[in-house]
Scaffold this motif. Structure first.
Motif, PDB file in Angstrom:
ATOM      1  N   GLY A  33       1.151  -1.192  -0.130  1.00 40.46           N
ATOM      2  CA  GLY A  33       0.046  -0.190  -0.407  1.00 40.46           C
ATOM      3  C   GLY A  33       1.190   1.405  -0.167  1.00 40.46           C
ATOM      4  N   LEU A  37      -1.372   3.724  -2.231  1.00 39.17           N
ATOM      5  CA  LEU A  37      -2.781   4.561  -1.233  1.00 39.17           C
ATOM      6  C   LEU A  37      -1.937   6.141  -1.085  1.00 39.17           C
ATOM      7  N   ILE A  38      -0.663   5.905  -1.921  1.00 40.24           N
ATOM      8  CA  ILE A  38      -0.544   7.243  -1.803  1.00 40.24           C
ATOM      9  C   ILE A  38      -1.295   7.987  -3.225  1.00 40.24           C
ATOM     10  N   SER A  52      -6.780  -7.130  -0.767  1.00 39.05           N
ATOM     11  CA  SER A  52      -5.663  -7.265  -0.029  1.00 39.05           C
ATOM     12  C   SER A  52      -5.081  -8.244  -0.434  1.00 39.05           C
ATOM     13  N   MET A 108       6.341  -2.404   4.936  1.00 39.45           N
ATOM     14  CA  MET A 108       5.398  -2.250   4.161  1.00 39.45           C
ATOM     15  C   MET A 108       5.512  -2.536   3.394  1.00 39.45           C
TER      16      MET A 108
ATOM     17  N   ASN B  48       0.183  12.790   6.603  1.00 46.94           N
ATOM     18  CA  ASN B  48      -0.389  11.980   5.081  1.00 46.94           C
ATOM     19  C   ASN B  48      -0.118  10.253   4.424  1.00 46.94           C
ATOM     20  N   LEU B  49       1.076  11.027   4.054  1.00 48.26           N
ATOM     21  CA  LEU B  49       1.779  10.517   2.727  1.00 48.26           C
ATOM     22  C   LEU B  49       2.823   9.368   3.132  1.00 48.26           C
ATOM     23  N   GLN B  62       5.764  -4.954  14.260  1.00 49.59           N
ATOM     24  CA  GLN B  62       7.252  -3.954  13.268  1.00 49.59           C
ATOM     25  C   GLN B  62       6.321  -2.934  13.228  1.00 49.59           C
ATOM     26  N   PRO B  63       7.388  -1.467  13.336  1.00 60.49           N
ATOM     27  CA  PRO B  63       6.849  -0.302  13.449  1.00 60.49           C
ATOM     28  C   PRO B  63       6.524   0.263  11.306  1.00 60.49           C
ATOM     29  N   LYS B  64       5.460   0.392  11.714  1.00 65.11           N
ATOM     30  CA  LYS B  64       4.708   0.954  10.184  1.00 65.11           C
ATOM     31  C   LYS B  64       3.948   2.360  10.736  1.00 65.11           C
ATOM     32  N   CYS B  67      -0.551   5.783   8.440  1.00 59.42           N
ATOM     33  CA  CYS B  67      -1.861   7.002   7.043  1.00 59.42           C
ATOM     34  C   CYS B  67      -1.902   5.666   6.103  1.00 59.42           C
ATOM     35  N   LEU B  68      -0.495   4.606   6.024  1.00 57.16           N
ATOM     36  CA  LEU B  68      -0.643   4.077   4.998  1.00 57.16           C
ATOM     37  C   LEU B  68      -0.781   2.363   5.077  1.00 57.16           C
ATOM     38  N   LEU B  69      -1.955   2.224   6.491  1.00 55.46           N
ATOM     39  CA  LEU B  69      -2.230   0.726   6.549  1.00 55.46           C
ATOM     40  C   LEU B  69      -3.949   1.265   6.451  1.00 55.46           C
ATOM     41  N   ALA B  73      -8.178  -3.475   7.155  1.00 57.37           N
ATOM     42  CA  ALA B  73      -7.446  -4.711   7.247  1.00 57.37           C
ATOM     43  C   ALA B  73      -6.374  -4.834   8.087  1.00 57.37           C
ATOM     44  N   HIS B 876       7.469  14.347   0.060  1.00 59.43           N
ATOM     45  CA  HIS B 876       8.765  13.138  -0.549  1.00 59.43           C
ATOM     46  C   HIS B 876       9.470  13.842  -1.516  1.00 59.43           C
TER      47      HIS B 876
END
Lengths: 294, 953
Positions: A33, A37-38, A52, A108, B48-49, B62-64, B67-69, B73, B876
Motif C-alpha cells: 500500500g 494508497l499515496i 487485500s 511494508m 498523511n503520505l 513492526q513499525p509502520k 497513514c498507509l494502512l 485490514a 516526498h
C-alpha cells in the motif's frame, strides 16, 4: 482524509484474489500500500475496489527452487535486505532494497509492488533485469512467466492484462565468476527516489568478459537495457579504459527527462559515473570470488 | 459481487492489548481511526503520505506508517501506539532517555520516534549510531537536528523505568535552577503522547471545514454557484467572499491586503475562494468539488524581475509596478568609503524560497461560549496575542470578547506567526452554525498558504583596506514576495538592517524592493529576512579574504563588532562576545590545520551571524484595542504597552507557584526557561513551578514567539513578578520576626534572615501566613523595551532590540566531485547568547538550526512550474534532511552577560540559523574550488560549475 467509496476485499487464496481482480470494477490489489494508497490519496488514480493480499500465504517467502531463487510477490523490502539467500547470491539486490525509502516503508512495501507499479525510478528492477530475472503472472485460468526485461511498457504501465497478477519473481543463481552491482544517486540519504540508478552484471571467464548487462533506471519511461554499452564489453578484458568507454556509451543510451530531481544533463552525467562505478564494483566482486576460490 | 463501497463495517482492533470494536469505512486509514474514533491522539498526522513518520505505530511488533494502512485490514493485528508504551504510569527507559537527553522539542515527531526506536532496541539492545539512523530513517524531525535523539537511543539502557513524574521531581532537591541543563517541563507529556496539540481536541457536535483554493494564478471571480454544495448531504454551511467582512487583514498594519475569502480577485494558485462546513472532513472535502466558480483569467507574473516591468500584470492596484515595499537606506558615505578601499569586490547572489514545514499542520477550532457572547479559538499559533488582535479586527468585536487558546504547538519557525484563514473561518462559521468548527490544513495546503522565506535576488559590494578592514558595503536586493504583504514590509527592512550588527561598517547603503508575484505570500521564517543577505555577505567576505590572502577567520576578527557600539544604522549593541565565538570555533574545529590544506573533495568553511533578542517595537501601533477603533497615530519612539506581562500566583497552601504569561511555547523551550527563571527568582525548586501559558483569559499578554524575544522579554516580566511576590512575602515575614524586609532572603524553599540563622521559615509556610492576612499572594511584572531605540529615519524601528546575539560556525564537508553530491560531515558552532538559562536547550536550538540551515543551503526549495503551481507540496519531494543526512555537531557557548536580559540571557533560536548557510557554502567552495552563489547548492549546480571550470582551463 477518508479514501471515499472504496470497498475492501479479503480473498483467502490466490485463485479467489485473481477471480475478484477479474470481476470487480476499477479494482486494484493492495499489497504494502505504500505506493497505491499515496496515489489514491492524491487523487492520481481512480479505484473502486481494493483486493487485500494480506491473507494469501502463497505469495510470501523467499526460497531456493532448483537453480533459481523465488521471491513471493509479497516479500517486503526488509525481507529482501536481510534474506540470507539474497545476500549470498545477489547482494546487489539487498543493496537496492536498502537504498529505498525508510525503515517503516521497507517493512511494508513489497517486491511485487515495486515491480508492478512500474515507476520509472523503481530501485529493484534494474538489478533484477541485470540478474535476468523473470516474473510469474497469474490469471484465472493460466499462468505465464516472462522476462522482467519485457515486463515494462511505459511509466506506470506493464504487460499485465486485466485480472492478471504478478505472483513470483525468479532469479537464476548467477554463474560463478559473476558480479552484480547496484548504484543509486538520490538527493538525500533516506526517503528519496533515484535520480538515476544503474545495475551491472559481469561474468568473466578466463580473464575476459563473457557476458555483460548494464541496466539504467529513472532515465527513460522504463528501465533501459544499455545493449550497446553491454555489447561493447563482451569478449574484452576488463580495464579502466574499457569501462570508461562503456560508461560513455551507456550515457547515450538513456533517454532521461528533466524534472524536479534533475535535468537531462545531470542525469546523463550520472549514468556515466554510476555505470563505471557498477562495473568497477562488479569486477571487484568477481575478483573477490576468485581469490576466495583459490 | 455485492456493492459494499462506502459502507461501514464493524472491525475489532487490538490496540495496546485492548480490544476495540469500531465501525469503520473500508477506505479509512488506521491513523484516522486511532485518532478520530479511538481518540488515541498520541499518534500524529504530519504528512498523511507516509514520509514524516509521526504516525508510526507497531503492527505485530513492526513499525509502520499508520497513514498507509487501512483500518479494516488491521483486524487480528496487534497494534501498539505511544499510549501503550508507558505502562501504568511507569515510563519506559527509552522515554526517560528522551527526556534527559533533551531529545524533545515541539514533541510532534516524538511519539513516532519513540515507537521506531522501541522496535530497534528490542531487535538490537546495543545499536550503533548507523543502526539508530537506519531505524529512524523514516521519522522526520524539524526541531532537534536529531543529535540528541541519537544520543538518547544510544544510552537508553542507562535509564531505569521510573514512576512519573520524572521530569521535575528527580531534581526537586536541587536549587539554583538557572544555568542548569534541566529537562523540559513538558517532556513527560510529550514522550507519552498525552501532550495535546490543537488537532487532538474534539468537541461535542463539532463540524469540520475545508477550503476551496483557486486553481488559477490570477483572475477575477465572475460567478460562484454554491447551490449543489449546499444541498450535499452533511453540508451545514458554505461561505464565499460575500459572506465574510469587507475588512482586510494581514500582518503589517500599513499593508493589510488580504480578505478571508477572495472578494473579487484571486492572486495565486491556492488563494482562498470558498469554505464548506460539514459533519466531517470527508463530506466537506467532497462538497468542495461541487462549488462552481467562473473565473476571468488574467495574465500572471511569477518573478520579480518581470513583475516590476512596465506593462506587467498588476496584482494590487495600490502597489504600483508591483512594488510592495521600497527601502532606501544610506548611512555614512559609501562613495567616500569605496574611494578609501584598496580592494572592492561585487557579486550577485540568489537565495531560495524555502518553507518552514513545521511537522504539525496548522489547526484551528472555534466555538462561542457565555451564551454565545464570547469566541473561544484554539489555534496552533506562535503569536496568540496577534491572532487575538487580528480576529478582533476582522470580526469587529472587542478583544475582551475573545478567548484565544494555544495548545501544544508542533513547531512554527515563522509559519505560524500570523493569523490564518483557518482562525478566521472557524470563528465565523462557528458563530453562524452555533457549533464548534474544526479546520486543519493538509501538508499541501500548508505549502499553498505559504509564508515561507522570501527568495532574494541580491547584489553585494564590499570595499576593504589592504588589511581587510571594511570601508563600505552596498547591497541591492529584490525580494520575491508572493501575492500578499504578510510580514513582507518588515522582511524587506530586515534584509538590510541586520548586516551592520556583526561587523564595524562605517559606510553602508541598502536598497530593497519587495515585489508582488502570483505565488503564495512569503512571510517571516527563522532569521526573518536576514539569512540570505547574511549568506551573501559572508560568502563575499570569504572571497575577499582569499583575494587578499588573509585568513577568513582573521578578516572577521579584524572587523568584528565590539560591545557597547552604536552601529552605522543606529542600533545599540550592548553585550558582544563575537570575537570569542570566532576564536573558539577556530580552535575547536582545527581551522588552522585544515583551511587550505585539505585534499580535493574535502572542504571547510566559516560563516557568522547574529540576531535581535526581541523586536524593539510591537508589530502594530498604539495601544491594545480593536484596530478599527483606533485613529491613525504617529510612530512614537517607545513601547506603548508592555510587550511581555506576567502574573505569578502562589497556591493558597504555598506549595505551588503558577506563573501566568501568554508567551508561546512552540517547541523552543519557553515554558522551561521561564519556569526556571521563576524558580530561581523565588528561591524555590523547579518542581513547585507550574506555568500556565495557553489561555488568554488566564494569562496576561505577551507578544509571542517571534523575533527571538521570549527568553529576554518574557523572562524579565516573570522575574519582575517574582520580585513582587517576594516583596510581599518579605513584608509579612519581617513583621513576624520583627526585622527589616531587606534583611531577608529566599532560597532552597525557605525564607531566612541573612545573618540570624535562628530566623528561618518554610517558603510555603510564609506564603500561607501571607494568605491568612492578605488574601491571594500574587505578583505582577512586565517588560517594556528601552525607550528611544533606533534612529530617526524611515524604517529605523526594524532591527532595534534590547540586545543582539552573535555566533560563528565552521562547517566541514565532503563533495563527490563526479556527481556533485555533498555530505555535510561536521559542524562546530560557538554562540554568544548571553548567559544561558538552560545550556542544553541552547545546544538543542543550535543543533536544530544547523540542520535546518544546512538543508536550506543544499536541498530545500519550493519549486513552481511556469503557471504558478507548486510542484513539490509534500514531504516526498520537498526535501527535509533525514536523520541519515545530518552532520556531527558541536555546539559551544562563550561567556557573556547581557545587562538588559534576565540573568544575563539573550536569544538563540533564530540567530543560530544565520551563520549556517554561508558556512556550508564556503566549505563546498573550499572542497570544490567553485563558489555557488545561488541557493540551494544542489549536486547539479556543483557539477556544472566544475565542468565549466574544467572547460575554461
Amino acid at each position: 482524509m477518508v479514501i471515499s467509496d472504496i470497498a475492501l476485499h479479503f480473498p483467502k487464496n490466490l485463485s479467489e484474489a485473481i477471480r475478484l481482480l477479474g470481476e470487480l470494477e476499477e479494482a486494484r490489489v493492495l499489497a504494502g500500500g505504500t505506493d497505491l494508497l499515496i496515489e489514491i490519496k492524491q487523487g492520481l488514480v481512480m479505484v473502486k475496489n481494493l483486493i487485500s493480499l494480506k491473507k494469501i500465504k502463497e505469495l510470501k517467502g523467499i526460497e531456493k527452487k532448483g537453480n533459481r531463487i523465488r521471491m513471493g510477490a509479497l516479500s517486503t523490502l526488509e525481507e529482501v535486505m536481510s534474506d540470507p539467500l539474497i545476500n549470498q547470491y545477489i547482494p546487489a539486490l539487498a543493496d537496492a532494497a536498502a537504498s529505498m525509502a525508510s525503515f517503516q516503508i521497507r517493512s511494508m512495501a513489497t517486491v511485487g509492488g515495486n515491480i508492478s507499479s512500474a515507476v520509472p525510478s523503481a530501485d529493484l528492477p534494474p538489478t533484477l533485469i541485470a540478474a535476468e530475472a523473470t516474473v510469474e503472472l497469474h490469471c484465472s485460468d493460466s499462468s505465464r512467466e516472462v522476462s522482467l526485461s519485457e515486463f515494462f511498457t511505459g511509466p506506470r504501465e506493464m504487460i499485465c492484462g486485466k485480472g492478471e497478477l504478478l505472483t513470483s519473481v525468479f532469479i537464476p543463481l548467477p554463474p560463478d565468476e559473476t558480479g552484480i552491482a547496484f548504484q543509486k544517486f538520490a538527493l538525500r540519504e533516506a526517503s528519496a527516489l533515484a535520480v538515476v540508478n544503474v545495475a551491472s552484471k559481469l561474468t568473466i571467464k578466463k580473464g575476459k568478459i563473457e557476458r555483460a548487462l548494464i541496466v539504467l533506471g529513472a532515465v527513460a519511461p522504463t528501465p533501459v537495457l544499455a545493449s550497446k554499452a553491454s555489447g561493447l564489453l563482451c569478449g574484452n578484458k576488463p580495464s579502466d579504459s574499457l569501462f570508461e568507454k562503456a560508461a560513455l556509451t551507456a550515457r547515450e543510451e538513456g533517454n532521461p527527462i528533466s524534472d524536479i530531481r534533475g535535468s537531462i544533463w545531470h542525469r546523463k552525467e550520472l549514468i556515466q559515473v554510476l555505470t563505471r562505478r557498477t562495473l568497477d564494483e562488479a569486477l571487484s566482486q568477481v575478483q573477490g570470488k576468485l581469490r576466495r576460490g583459490k | 459481487m455485492k456493492e459494499e463501497r462506502g459502507k461501514h463495517r464493524i472491525v475489532v482492533l487490538n490496540v495496546n492489548s485492548e480490544e476495540h470494536s469500531v465501525a469503520v469505512k473500508d477506505g479509512e486509514t488506521l491513523l484516522d481511526v486511532l485518532r478520530d474514533k479511538l481518540r488515541l491522539t498520541g499518534t500524529k498526522k504530519g504528512c498523511n503520505l507516509g514520509v514524516c513518520g509521526a504516525c508510526t505505530v507497531l503492527v505485530n511488533g513492526q513499525p509502520k506508517n499508520s497513514c498507509l494502512l487501512l483500518a479494516a485490514a488491521c483486524e487480528g493485528d496487534e497494534i501498539t501506539t505511544i499510549e501503550g508504551v508507558a505502562g501504568e504510569g511507569v515510563l519506559h527507559s527509552l522515554q526517560r532517555a528522551f527526556i534527559n537527553h533533551g531529545a524533545i522539542q515541539c514533541g510532534f515527531c516524538t511519539p513516532g520516534m519513540i515507537i521506531s526506536a522501541l522496535d530497534l532496541i528490542k531487535r538490537n539492545p546495543d545499536p550503533s549510531e548507523d543502526e539508530i539512523k537506519e531505524a529512524l530513517s523514516g521519522n522526520l524531525c524539524r526541531c532537534t537536528g536529531y543529535t540528541r535523539i541519537i544520543d538518547a537511543v544510544k544510552s537508553w539502557k542507562k535509564y531505569k523505568k521510573t514512576k512519573e513524574p520524572p521530569s521535575r521531581s528527580y531534581d526537586s532537591e536541587k536549587f539554583l535552577t538557572v544555568g542548569r541543563s534541566l529537562p523540559r517541563v513538558d517532556a513527560a507529556d510529550k514522550v507519552t503522547g498525552r501532550a495535546k496539540f490543537a488537532a487532538d481536541y474534539y468537541f461535542q457536535n463539532m463540524l469540520y471545514g475545508k477550503i476551496l483554493h483557486s486553481p488559477i494564478p490570477h483572475g477575477r471571480i465572475k460567478k460562484i454557484d454554491t447551490s449543489r454544495a449546499e444541498n450535499f448531504p452533511g453540508v451545514k454551511l458554505v461561505l464565499t467572499g460575500k459572506d465574510v467582512p469587507d475588512i482586510t487583514y494581514g500582518v503589517s498594519p500599513a499593508r493589510y491586503d488580504e480578505y478571508i475569502l477572495a472578494k473579487e480577485k484571486v492572486r495565486y494558485v491556492g488563494d482562498e475562494v470558498a469554505a464548506v462546513i460539514a459533519v466531517d472532513e470527508e463530506t466537506a472535502e467532497g462538497a468542495l468539488n461541487l462549488i462552481q466558480v467562473e473565473y476571468e483569467e488574467l495574465p500572471a507574473v511569477f518573478n520579480p524581475t518581470e513583475a516590476v516591468q512596465e506593462g506587467a500584470p498588476q496584482l494590487h492596484e495600490r502597489y504600483k509596478n508591483n512594488i510592495n515595499t521600497h527601502v532606501d537606506h544610506h548611512f555614512g558615505d559609501i562613495e567616500k568609503g569605496f574611494a578609501e578601499a584598496d580592494c572592492i569586490r561585487e557579486e550577485e547572489f540568489v537565495g531560495n524560497h524555502v518553507y518552514q514545514n513545521p511537522l504539525e499542520p496548522h489547526t484551528s477550532i472555534a466555538y462561542w461560549e457565555n451564551d454565545g457572547s464570547t469566541l473561544v479559538l484554539y489555534s496552533s499559533t506562535q503569536v496568540p496575542h496577534y491572532v487575538h488582535y487580528m480576529v478582533a479586527r476582522v470580526l469587529d468585536i472587542p478583544l475582551g470578547d475573545i478567548r484565544i487558546i494555544r495548545p501544544t504547538v508542533g513547531g512554527g519557525f515563522g509559519a505560524k506567526a500570523a493569523t490564518t484563514p483557518l482562525d478566521l473561518i472557524t470563528s465565523i462559521a462557528s458563530k453562524k452554525t452555533g457549533r464548534p468548527v474544526k479546520m486543519l490544513y493538509s501538508r499541501k495546503e500548508m505549502f499553498l498558504y505559504g509564508r515561507g522565506r522570501h527568495k532574494q535576488y541580491m547584489k553585494f559590494k564590499i570595499g576593504v583596506k589592504k588589511d581587510g578592514r571594511i570601508t563600505a558595503v552596498k547591497s541591492k536586493i529584490y525580494l520575491d514576495g508572493g501575492a500578499y504583504s504578510s510580514f513582507g514590509v518588515i522582511t524587506a527592512y530586515y534584509a538590510g538592517s541586520m548586516i551592520p550588527t556583526l561587523y564595524m561598517i562605517p559606510n553602508y547603503r541598502y536598497e530593497g524592493f519587495r515585489i508582488m508575484t502570483n505565488k503564495p505570500a512569503c512571510g517571516a521564517m527563522r532569521g526573518h529576512g536576514t539569512p540570505q543577505p547574511r549568506f551573501a555577505f559572508e560568502s563575499l567576505l570569504s572571497m575577499i579574504a582569499d583575494d587578499l590572502g588573509i585568513d577568513p577567520v582573521e578578516i572577521r576578527l579584524r572587523n568584528a563588532m565590539e560591545a557597547n557600539t552604536r552601529t552605522c544604522n543606529d542600533l545599540d549593541v550592548r553585550s558582544c562576545e563575537f570575537k570569542s565565538t570566532l576564536k573558539e570555533v577556530e580552535k575547536k574545529s582545527g581551522w588552522r590545520e585544515k583551511y587550505g590544506k585539505l585534499p580535493p573533495g574535502k572542504g571547510i568553511g566559516i560563516g557568522c551571524g547574529g540576531f535581535v533578542s526581541g523586536a524593539g517595537y510591537a508589530i502594530y501601533r498604539g495601544q491594545v484595542q480593536r484596530s478599527l477603533e483606533k485613529k491613525p497615530e504617529a510612530f512614537q519612539k517607545k513601547a506603548i504597552f508592555p510587550h511581555a506581562n506576567a502574573i505569578v500566583k502562589v497556591s493558597e497552601d504555598g506549595t505551588a507557584v503558577i506563573p501566568l504569561i501568554l508567551a508561546a511555547e512552540i517547541g523552543q523551550g519557553a515554558a522551561t526557561v521561564l519556569s526556571q527563571m521563576c524558580a530561581e527568582s523565588l528561591g524555590i525548586s523547579l518542581s513547585r513551578v507550574r506555568i500556565r501559558m495557553e489561555d488568554s483569559d488566564i494569562s496576561p499578554l505577551d507578544l509571542g514567539a517571534y523575533s527571538s524575544r521570549t527568553t529576554l522579554m518574557g523572562g524579565n516580566a516573570v522575574v519582575m513578578a517574582c520580585r513582587d511576590v517576594l516583596k510581599k512575602l518579605f513584608a509579612t515575614v519581617s513583621e513576624i520576626w520583627g526585622c527589616k524586609p531587606q534583611e531577608l532572603e529566599a532560597g532552597e524553599n525557605r525564607i531566612f534572615h541573612k545573618r540570624d540563622k535562628s530566623k528561618d521559615m518554610e517558603w510555603a509556610e510564609a506564603a500561607r501566613r501571607y494568605f491568612n492576612e492578605h488574601g491571594p499572594l500574587v505578583g505582577t511584572g512586565w517588560y517594556k523595551p528601552p525607550e528611544e531605540l533606533g534612529g530617526d529615519y524611515k524604517g529605523a524601528a526594524v532591527g532595534t532590540s534590547p540586545a543582539f546575539s552573535f555566533g560563528s560556525s565552521v562547517c566541514e564537508c565532503r563533495v563527490d566531485l563526479e556527481t556533485g553530491k555533498v555530505k555535510i560531515e561536521r559542524f562546530t558552532d560557538y554562540h554568544d547568547c548571553g548567559t544561558p538559562i538552560n545550556p542544553q536547550a541552547v545546544h538543542a536550538q543550535v543543533e536544530g538550526a544547523v540542520v535546518m540551515g544546512s538543508g536550506e543551503t543544499i536541498m530545500e526549495e519550493v519549486i513552481y512550474d511556469g503557471k504558478g503551481n507548486t510542484l513539490n507540496p509534500n514531504l516526498h519531494d520537498y526535501l527535509l534532511m533525514t536523520i541519515k543526512d545530518v552532520p556531527e555537531i558541536f555546539s559551544g557557548i562563550v561567556d557573556s552577560y547581557e545587562p538588559e536580559g534576565p540573568y544575563g540571557a539573550k536569544e538563540i533560536g533564530e540567530g543560530a540559523t544565520l551563520p549556517v548557510l554561508a558556512a556550508v557554502a564556503h566549505s563546498i567552495a573550499n572542497a570544490t574550488g567553485v563558489w555557488i552563489k545561488d541557493l540551494p547548492i544542489t549536486p547539479e549546480k556543483i557539477l556544472k560549475a566544475l565542468k565549466n571550470k574544467e572547460e575554461a582551463a
